[in-house]
Write a protein that holds these residues in place. Sequence first.
Motif, mmCIF file in Angstrom:
data_model
loop_
_atom_site.group_PDB
_atom_site.id
_atom_site.type_symbol
_atom_site.label_atom_id
_atom_site.label_comp_id
_atom_site.label_asym_id
_atom_site.label_seq_id
_atom_site.Cartn_x
_atom_site.Cartn_y
_atom_site.Cartn_z
ATOM 1 N N PHE A 32 15.928 -53.023 0.573
ATOM 2 C CA PHE A 32 16.751 -51.821 0.404
ATOM 3 C C PHE A 32 15.797 -50.700 0.001
ATOM 4 O O PHE A 32 15.020 -50.856 -0.942
ATOM 5 C CB PHE A 32 17.800 -52.018 -0.695
ATOM 6 N N ILE A 33 15.859 -49.565 0.716
ATOM 7 C CA ILE A 33 14.988 -48.430 0.387
ATOM 8 C C ILE A 33 15.805 -47.362 -0.338
ATOM 9 O O ILE A 33 16.727 -46.787 0.217
ATOM 10 C CB ILE A 33 14.334 -47.824 1.653
ATOM 11 N N ASN A 34 15.457 -47.135 -1.596
ATOM 12 C CA ASN A 34 16.063 -46.103 -2.436
ATOM 13 C C ASN A 34 15.128 -44.902 -2.405
ATOM 14 O O ASN A 34 13.926 -45.051 -2.645
ATOM 15 C CB ASN A 34 16.222 -46.660 -3.861
ATOM 16 N N HIS A 35 15.672 -43.721 -2.092
ATOM 17 C CA HIS A 35 14.826 -42.538 -1.927
ATOM 18 C C HIS A 35 15.655 -41.269 -2.093
ATOM 19 O O HIS A 35 16.877 -41.300 -2.016
ATOM 20 C CB HIS A 35 14.199 -42.540 -0.534
ATOM 21 N N ARG A 36 14.979 -40.158 -2.277
ATOM 22 C CA ARG A 36 15.613 -38.827 -2.292
ATOM 23 C C ARG A 36 15.441 -38.256 -0.904
ATOM 24 O O ARG A 36 14.336 -37.899 -0.497
ATOM 25 C CB ARG A 36 14.962 -37.936 -3.353
ATOM 26 N N GLY A 37 16.524 -38.190 -0.173
ATOM 27 C CA GLY A 37 16.483 -37.798 1.228
ATOM 28 C C GLY A 37 15.754 -36.506 1.505
ATOM 29 O O GLY A 37 14.923 -36.429 2.409
ATOM 30 N N LYS A 38 16.036 -35.478 0.719
ATOM 31 C CA LYS A 38 15.419 -34.181 1.015
ATOM 32 C C LYS A 38 13.910 -34.175 0.807
ATOM 33 O O LYS A 38 13.217 -33.340 1.363
ATOM 34 C CB LYS A 38 16.099 -33.055 0.239
ATOM 35 N N ASP A 39 13.392 -35.130 0.041
ATOM 36 C CA ASP A 39 11.947 -35.236 -0.169
ATOM 37 C C ASP A 39 11.277 -36.148 0.855
ATOM 38 O O ASP A 39 10.176 -35.846 1.321
ATOM 39 C CB ASP A 39 11.628 -35.820 -1.549
ATOM 40 N N THR A 40 11.914 -37.274 1.166
ATOM 41 C CA THR A 40 11.164 -38.332 1.855
ATOM 42 C C THR A 40 11.809 -38.909 3.110
ATOM 43 O O THR A 40 11.164 -39.694 3.803
ATOM 44 C CB THR A 40 10.906 -39.509 0.890
ATOM 45 N N LYS A 41 13.054 -38.575 3.411
ATOM 46 C CA LYS A 41 13.723 -39.241 4.537
ATOM 47 C C LYS A 41 13.010 -39.019 5.870
ATOM 48 O O LYS A 41 12.833 -39.948 6.652
ATOM 49 C CB LYS A 41 15.173 -38.806 4.656
ATOM 50 N N TYR A 49 10.790 -47.617 6.897
ATOM 51 C CA TYR A 49 11.875 -48.345 7.552
ATOM 52 C C TYR A 49 11.421 -48.871 8.913
ATOM 53 O O TYR A 49 11.575 -50.059 9.219
ATOM 54 C CB TYR A 49 13.091 -47.426 7.707
ATOM 55 N N ASP A 50 10.861 -47.997 9.741
ATOM 56 C CA ASP A 50 10.429 -48.391 11.084
ATOM 57 C C ASP A 50 9.364 -49.479 11.034
ATOM 58 O O ASP A 50 9.421 -50.463 11.786
ATOM 59 C CB ASP A 50 9.888 -47.180 11.856
ATOM 60 N N ASN A 51 8.380 -49.315 10.159
ATOM 61 C CA ASN A 51 7.305 -50.308 10.050
ATOM 62 C C ASN A 51 7.820 -51.671 9.609
ATOM 63 O O ASN A 51 7.402 -52.700 10.147
ATOM 64 C CB ASN A 51 6.212 -49.819 9.097
ATOM 65 N N LEU A 52 8.717 -51.691 8.636
ATOM 66 C CA LEU A 52 9.268 -52.968 8.169
ATOM 67 C C LEU A 52 10.157 -53.605 9.246
ATOM 68 O O LEU A 52 10.087 -54.816 9.477
ATOM 69 C CB LEU A 52 10.034 -52.768 6.870
ATOM 70 N N GLN A 53 10.976 -52.790 9.902
ATOM 71 C CA GLN A 53 11.838 -53.301 10.988
ATOM 72 C C GLN A 53 10.971 -53.907 12.100
ATOM 73 O O GLN A 53 11.300 -54.982 12.614
ATOM 74 C CB GLN A 53 12.682 -52.166 11.578
ATOM 75 N N ASN A 54 9.899 -53.218 12.464
ATOM 76 C CA ASN A 54 9.020 -53.701 13.526
ATOM 77 C C ASN A 54 8.321 -55.005 13.169
ATOM 78 O O ASN A 54 7.859 -55.726 14.048
ATOM 79 C CB ASN A 54 7.972 -52.644 13.891
ATOM 80 N N ARG A 55 8.244 -55.318 11.899
ATOM 81 C CA ARG A 55 7.640 -56.574 11.443
ATOM 82 C C ARG A 55 8.690 -57.658 11.221
ATOM 83 O O ARG A 55 8.399 -58.710 10.671
ATOM 84 C CB ARG A 55 6.828 -56.330 10.183
ATOM 85 N N GLY A 56 9.928 -57.371 11.608
ATOM 86 C CA GLY A 56 10.980 -58.388 11.546
ATOM 87 C C GLY A 56 11.820 -58.407 10.287
ATOM 88 O O GLY A 56 12.662 -59.283 10.129
ATOM 89 N N PHE A 57 11.625 -57.461 9.380
ATOM 90 C CA PHE A 57 12.431 -57.414 8.166
ATOM 91 C C PHE A 57 13.759 -56.718 8.441
ATOM 92 O O PHE A 57 13.826 -55.781 9.242
ATOM 93 C CB PHE A 57 11.691 -56.664 7.045
ATOM 94 N N ARG A 58 14.798 -57.167 7.774
ATOM 95 C CA ARG A 58 16.101 -56.507 7.833
ATOM 96 C C ARG A 58 16.108 -55.484 6.700
ATOM 97 O O ARG A 58 16.060 -55.861 5.530
ATOM 98 C CB ARG A 58 17.221 -57.520 7.656
ATOM 99 N N VAL A 59 16.161 -54.205 7.052
ATOM 100 C CA VAL A 59 15.970 -53.128 6.082
ATOM 101 C C VAL A 59 17.202 -52.238 6.029
ATOM 102 O O VAL A 59 17.747 -51.861 7.067
ATOM 103 C CB VAL A 59 14.737 -52.270 6.465
ATOM 104 N N PHE A 60 17.612 -51.888 4.815
ATOM 105 C CA PHE A 60 18.699 -50.922 4.638
ATOM 106 C C PHE A 60 18.098 -49.566 4.300
ATOM 107 O O PHE A 60 17.391 -49.413 3.313
ATOM 108 C CB PHE A 60 19.653 -51.328 3.518
ATOM 109 N N LEU A 61 18.390 -48.585 5.147
ATOM 110 C CA LEU A 61 18.097 -47.180 4.891
ATOM 111 C C LEU A 61 19.356 -46.445 5.300
ATOM 112 O O LEU A 61 19.797 -46.573 6.438
ATOM 113 C CB LEU A 61 16.891 -46.701 5.695
ATOM 114 N N ASP A 62 19.929 -45.700 4.399
ATOM 115 C CA ASP A 62 21.262 -45.135 4.617
ATOM 116 C C ASP A 62 21.483 -44.548 6.002
ATOM 117 O O ASP A 62 22.413 -44.924 6.707
ATOM 118 C CB ASP A 62 21.635 -44.146 3.518
#
Length: 173
Positions: A32-41, A49-62
């Motif tokens: 689960f990725i917790n972040h401040r959207g206006k700073d880092t989304k 998110y993309d890098n983890l997904q590409n490595r086969g992880f199931r990732v939550f990003l709002d």
Amino acid sequence: MGNIICSHSLSPLSHSTARCHYLVPTSAYDVFINHRGKDTKQFLASSLYDNLQNRGFRVFLDKSSLRVGQYVPEAITCAIRRAAVHIVILSPNYAESEWCLDELYLLIQTGAPIVPVFWKVRPSEDRMEDENGVYAKDFRKHKKAGKFSTETLEKWRNALRWVSLVEGFISEG
């Protein structure tokens, strides 16, 4: 683990978990990725998110994980509770967001591992050692606005202090 995230009734995250199993299957996410959207989304959170997904992880990003028709606070709460690992991206505007602070508090309550990424902030900033630091200023604004109880502000402050003591990554860009 308590169910109430914030003692103020305007907490953005739901304290109900009765429907979690309908919204998010058990162990639905590796991360689960917790972040401040206006700073880092647009940059850091999306790239991570993309890098983890590409490595086969199931990732939550709002922005990538929520479905049309989902009640956002409940879906996020369920995803947090059903993720194996939490990544917290701490950024300059992080503490101005009640969503970020509520999520952080809940992340810690779950007991799952947390990996902090300090992006353009120092861990000492999170501990609010500097009265002129951005997080200390945000907390003064929260207090002055009177929207949150003293108990809620203290929970958030303690959550930031706790995560600042977890070994993580420091990134300037």
